[in-house]
Motif scaffolding. Sequence first.
Motif: not given
Length: 217
Positions: A73-100
């Motif tokens: 299954r594809h995943a819709r990943v949202v990265v929301a920052r306390a500053t109000g910035e928000r990024e949303e895209a189809r992505a590999d959540v594990f890759a996003v977490l590793r990078a963060q």
Amino acid sequence: MARSAAVVHIVRRIRHDAPFHRLFDHVRAEPYPVLLDSAGGAPRLARASFLAWSPRLVVRATREASVDALGRRHARVVVARATGEREEARADVFAVLRAQLAEERPRARAASPVAIPHAIGYFGYEVGQMLERLPLHPSHGSEPALPDAHFGFYDTVLAHVHETRETWASVLGRGADDESAREEAAHTLAMIEARFAEVTAPKAPSVARGATVFAPR
């Protein structure tokens, strides 16, 4: 958003009169408060409890109906920052977490009595559908509308070690250089100490003179 040039980690013991779990009452109105309470059980499995609030950013992932060439299954990943910035895209959540996690890592970690997490969250059972081809079960109307994965990245985490009854604050400070990052961490620690020093233990109920108190055996 580019990471800070320097990330400094500081750990310091803090004092408070109230039981550790009662500190949650004083942060429950903050964004994404978390209390991981392990007050009971075998010491090796319940060494510490953790309290965190106001994450610097949050990563959430939810399954999409579509699948890739391998049936995952594809995943819709949202990265929301306390500053109000928000990024949303189809992505590999594990890759996003590793990078963060790589971005969050300070150059050196301060010594602490227990391992203190700065990324706290969960993977739902259905995340398995993002890893391999699995049967797609129909959704039930009673299921809560929760993301399949949710992680908060916290710059401040409190850890209470049950064996010693000590509470430690673990803080990540950020800045243009090590000195400014260390100053930010020290400022955050000072605010934490002041905030929880005022939290007192609940008073025992008063008993009128001559009254009889019955306690269960």
